[in-house]
Design a protein around this motif. Structure first.
Motif, mmCIF file in Angstrom:
data_model
loop_
_atom_site.group_PDB
_atom_site.id
_atom_site.type_symbol
_atom_site.label_atom_id
_atom_site.label_comp_id
_atom_site.label_asym_id
_atom_site.label_seq_id
_atom_site.Cartn_x
_atom_site.Cartn_y
_atom_site.Cartn_z
ATOM 1 N N PHE A 21 -82.385 15.303 5.127
ATOM 2 C CA PHE A 21 -83.626 15.582 5.859
ATOM 3 C C PHE A 21 -84.265 16.899 5.414
ATOM 4 C CE2 PHE A 21 -80.553 13.396 8.691
ATOM 5 C CZ PHE A 21 -81.210 12.183 8.835
ATOM 6 N N GLY A 22 -83.675 17.486 4.368
ATOM 7 C CA GLY A 22 -84.289 18.676 3.788
ATOM 8 C C GLY A 22 -83.752 20.011 4.280
ATOM 9 N N THR A 23 -82.708 20.019 5.098
ATOM 10 C CA THR A 23 -82.063 21.297 5.463
ATOM 11 C C THR A 23 -80.563 21.112 5.285
ATOM 12 O OG1 THR A 23 -81.587 20.899 7.811
ATOM 13 C CG2 THR A 23 -83.818 21.654 7.275
ATOM 14 N N ASP A 24 -79.862 22.150 4.898
ATOM 15 C CA ASP A 24 -78.460 21.919 4.537
ATOM 16 C C ASP A 24 -77.432 22.569 5.457
ATOM 17 O OD1 ASP A 24 -76.742 20.458 3.015
ATOM 18 O OD2 ASP A 24 -76.401 22.070 1.561
ATOM 19 N N ARG A 25 -77.849 23.091 6.602
ATOM 20 C CA ARG A 25 -76.858 23.667 7.521
ATOM 21 C C ARG A 25 -76.784 22.848 8.814
ATOM 22 N NH1 ARG A 25 -75.101 28.486 5.839
ATOM 23 N NH2 ARG A 25 -74.346 29.236 7.827
ATOM 24 N N HIS A 26 -77.328 21.621 8.753
ATOM 25 C CA HIS A 26 -77.388 20.793 9.960
ATOM 26 C C HIS A 26 -76.803 19.416 9.710
ATOM 27 C CE1 HIS A 26 -80.681 23.717 10.074
ATOM 28 N NE2 HIS A 26 -80.430 23.773 11.362
ATOM 29 N N VAL A 27 -76.496 18.739 10.810
ATOM 30 C CA VAL A 27 -76.204 17.310 10.723
ATOM 31 C C VAL A 27 -76.985 16.613 11.826
ATOM 32 C CG1 VAL A 27 -73.903 17.458 9.674
ATOM 33 C CG2 VAL A 27 -74.113 17.547 12.170
ATOM 34 N N ARG A 28 -77.268 15.338 11.602
ATOM 35 C CA ARG A 28 -77.977 14.582 12.635
ATOM 36 C C ARG A 28 -76.989 13.727 13.421
ATOM 37 N NH1 ARG A 28 -81.855 9.498 11.640
ATOM 38 N NH2 ARG A 28 -79.814 8.491 11.759
ATOM 39 N N ILE A 29 -77.087 13.877 14.742
ATOM 40 C CA ILE A 29 -76.247 13.063 15.624
ATOM 41 C C ILE A 29 -77.175 12.155 16.419
ATOM 42 C CG2 ILE A 29 -74.682 13.123 17.598
ATOM 43 C CD1 ILE A 29 -73.677 15.812 16.616
ATOM 44 N N SER A 30 -76.994 10.858 16.284
ATOM 45 C CA SER A 30 -77.790 9.935 17.076
ATOM 46 C C SER A 30 -77.119 9.766 18.426
ATOM 47 C CB SER A 30 -77.890 8.584 16.356
ATOM 48 O OG SER A 30 -78.343 7.606 17.266
ATOM 49 N N TYR A 31 -77.875 9.991 19.516
ATOM 50 C CA TYR A 31 -77.278 9.756 20.832
ATOM 51 C C TYR A 31 -77.750 8.443 21.449
ATOM 52 C CZ TYR A 31 -81.334 12.622 22.405
ATOM 53 O OH TYR A 31 -82.576 13.161 22.603
ATOM 54 N N ALA A 32 -78.172 7.524 20.576
ATOM 55 C CA ALA A 32 -78.463 6.166 21.039
ATOM 56 C C ALA A 32 -77.149 5.392 21.073
ATOM 57 C CB ALA A 32 -79.463 5.507 20.108
ATOM 58 N N THR A 33 -76.187 5.966 21.772
ATOM 59 C CA THR A 33 -74.890 5.326 21.896
ATOM 60 C C THR A 33 -74.337 5.665 23.275
ATOM 61 O OG1 THR A 33 -72.760 5.044 20.807
ATOM 62 C CG2 THR A 33 -73.637 7.260 20.809
ATOM 63 N N SER A 34 -73.290 4.983 23.697
ATOM 64 C CA SER A 34 -72.851 5.129 25.091
ATOM 65 C C SER A 34 -72.316 6.532 25.397
ATOM 66 C CB SER A 34 -71.761 4.107 25.399
ATOM 67 O OG SER A 34 -70.580 4.488 24.715
ATOM 68 N N MET A 35 -72.363 6.908 26.677
ATOM 69 C CA MET A 35 -71.836 8.189 27.123
ATOM 70 C C MET A 35 -70.360 8.320 26.732
ATOM 71 S SD MET A 35 -73.541 10.517 28.339
ATOM 72 C CE MET A 35 -73.975 11.621 29.574
ATOM 73 N N HIS A 36 -69.643 7.216 26.834
ATOM 74 C CA HIS A 36 -68.222 7.234 26.497
ATOM 75 C C HIS A 36 -68.027 7.626 25.033
ATOM 76 C CE1 HIS A 36 -64.034 6.146 26.463
ATOM 77 N NE2 HIS A 36 -64.246 5.271 25.474
ATOM 78 N N GLU A 37 -68.814 7.035 24.149
ATOM 79 C CA GLU A 37 -68.725 7.369 22.727
ATOM 80 C C GLU A 37 -69.143 8.820 22.477
ATOM 81 O OE1 GLU A 37 -66.665 4.965 21.692
ATOM 82 O OE2 GLU A 37 -67.698 5.060 19.758
ATOM 83 N N LEU A 38 -70.164 9.254 23.213
ATOM 84 C CA LEU A 38 -70.620 10.640 23.039
ATOM 85 C C LEU A 38 -69.511 11.616 23.427
ATOM 86 C CD1 LEU A 38 -74.296 10.525 24.375
ATOM 87 C CD2 LEU A 38 -73.555 10.830 22.018
ATOM 88 N N GLU A 39 -68.853 11.329 24.540
ATOM 89 C CA GLU A 39 -67.782 12.220 24.994
ATOM 90 C C GLU A 39 -66.650 12.263 23.975
ATOM 91 O OE1 GLU A 39 -66.855 10.650 28.868
ATOM 92 O OE2 GLU A 39 -68.699 11.512 29.723
ATOM 93 N N ARG A 40 -66.237 11.090 23.511
ATOM 94 C CA ARG A 40 -65.143 11.024 22.531
ATOM 95 C C ARG A 40 -65.522 11.743 21.234
ATOM 96 N NH1 ARG A 40 -62.268 6.406 20.711
ATOM 97 N NH2 ARG A 40 -64.135 5.609 19.707
ATOM 98 N N GLY A 41 -66.712 11.448 20.751
ATOM 99 C CA GLY A 41 -67.143 12.007 19.471
ATOM 100 C C GLY A 41 -67.311 13.517 19.527
ATOM 101 N N LEU A 42 -67.907 14.001 20.629
ATOM 102 C CA LEU A 42 -68.134 15.451 20.751
ATOM 103 C C LEU A 42 -66.819 16.213 20.872
ATOM 104 C CD1 LEU A 42 -70.772 17.083 20.680
ATOM 105 C CD2 LEU A 42 -71.136 14.663 20.918
#
Ligand SMILES: Cc1ncc(COP(=O)(O)O)c(C=O)c1O
Length: 395
Positions: A364-385
């Motif tokens: 996306f043109g910057t190199d100190r970031h990552v993109r996290i899509s939160y179009a996923t369930s709260m359960h997955e967000l908790e586990r992933g984070l």
């Protein structure tokens, strides 16, 4: 004499690369097939099913044998539905002759860039940008002119940032608000200033409205609603995210009739019409009940609040608050040590060691970031984070 078959790939294909978002999904898929429990934050796709009324409209279309070619640029019925919905939501006044139905939003962006750009033309693109913009502009032989935004200001764009980059060669200024990957939303006044700056100079203002209904603090707005704007504004629209219809592949363009004519010419020799059945479903999406959009937005807001707070709780990680769309774009530069010195290496190691898929900011043109899509369930967000937190702390 032996016949020599030429197998070289065309040069214009060498000027583009495989979409990194798709690459991450493919790698996550490969690991999952091996039995690895991957948390996938890569795909920019609603986790909600397509609403039932839309699915039923598609089934009716099949039953009624609406399964033949349609007009290459889409049915009149769907063009009318697009124009009506845009008028209702934003106060615009488009006619079907100023509308084209495409195979997803990506397709209209592709068609617009290929139909309008000549080699040497410049396209002004704010950074961070959605990865496809760069490649389709390159594919057309034109030049991307990147404009940096400020992370400390939430990556929001201003007209003053754009102005120094406008030249006699500028053909298009491309705005995506809310933005993928940052979730930044362009302030309405600044948007209007950019419109005045571009229209005065005869530059097209292309507005990618893919996430236009997913706004947390402001009302949906289209720059095409300004008086006279239809002459130089190019709207790229998509039903994919608004109605959880990513697989159906329906997008649309709203533009001056001669531009639509050029897009149609191209489309008539490539994809031809978008799937007839999906077009019927899209009519129902646009004309039927709209509650599902509100329900999804409320859910995304909860997830946004959770993910931003959770990312900021990781020592050294910064995260601008997304004002729209469904992506967080944290700065993970704190983890650049012990063999990691780029977002790609970070994403690779994170997938390998913590089984979490994210998209490297490099795309996306910057190199100190990552993109996290939160179009996923709260359960997955908790586990992933939880996994990301541990990975960064132990890095
Ligand atoms: C900014 C932006 N524009 C357009 C699109 C096109 O979506 P689609 O082709 O799935 O309709 C996407 C999809 O991810 C996007 O993120």
């Amino acid at each position: 004499m032996e016949l020599q078959v030429k197998t070289d790939i065309a040069e214009r294909i060498a000027s583009i690369s495989v979409s990194s978002t798709m690459r991450v999904s493919a790698e996550a898929e490969r690991l999952r097939a091996q039995g690895v429990d991957v948390v996938d934050f890569g795909a920019g796709e609603p986790d909600f099913p397509t609403p039932d009324n839309i699915k039923r409209a598609a089934m009716r279309a099949i039953e009624q044998n609406f399964t033949k070619y349609t007009n290459a640029g889409g049915t009149l019925e769907l063009k009318q539905a697009v124009c009506e919905r845009h008028a209702h939501d934003f106060g615009t006044a488009y006619q079907p002759s100023e509308c084209l139905i495409t195979v997803g939003g990506k397709h209209v962006i592709f068609n617009l860039t290929q139909a309008l750009l000549n080699p040497g033309d410049e396209v002004v693109i704010p950074v961070p940008y959605w990865v496809t913009y760069k490649d389709v502009v390159n594919y057309a032989g034109a030049k991307c002119v990147f404009v940096d935004t400020d992370e400390d200001q939430g990556f929001t764009l201003t007209a003053a940032m754009i102005e120094p980059y406008l030249t006699a060669r500028t053909k298009i200024v491309l705005i995506n608000s809310p933005a993928n990957p940052s979730g930044a939303v362009l302030d309405r006044e600044e948007f209007e200033k950019i419109y005045r700056m571009t229209s005065r100079r005869g530059i097209f203002l292309m507005t990618d409205e893919c996430y236009c209904h997913f706004l947390y603090d402001s009302e949906p707005f289209s720059i095409a609603s300004l008086p006279g704007a239809k002459e130089t504004v190019l709207v790229a629209g998509s039903l994919s995210k608004t109605y959880a219809m990513t697989g159906w592949r329906i997008g649309f363009g709203l533009a001056p009739a001669p531009v639509i004519g050029a897009l149609l010419k191209l489309q008539s020799h490539s994809t031809s019409n978008p799937t007839s059945i999906a077009q019927k479903a899209a009519v129902e999406a646009l004309r039927g009940p709209q509650e599902s959009v509100e329900i999804m937005l409320a859910e995304y807001r909860k997830r946004r609040d959770f993910i931003v707070a959770r990312l900021r709780a990781i020592p050294g990680v910064r995260c601008a608050e997304p004002k729209g769309a469904f992506y967080a774009y944290p700065n993970i530069g704190v983890a650049f040590k012990n063999g990691i010195s780029s977002s790609v290496q970070f994403a690779e190691k994170l997938l390998e060691k913590a089984a979490v898929a994210v998209v490297p900011g490099e795309a996306f043109g910057t190199d100190r970031h990552v993109r996290i899509s939160y179009a996923t369930s709260m359960h997955e967000l908790e586990r992933g984070l939880e996994r990301i937190h541990r990975f960064i702390v132990e890095q």
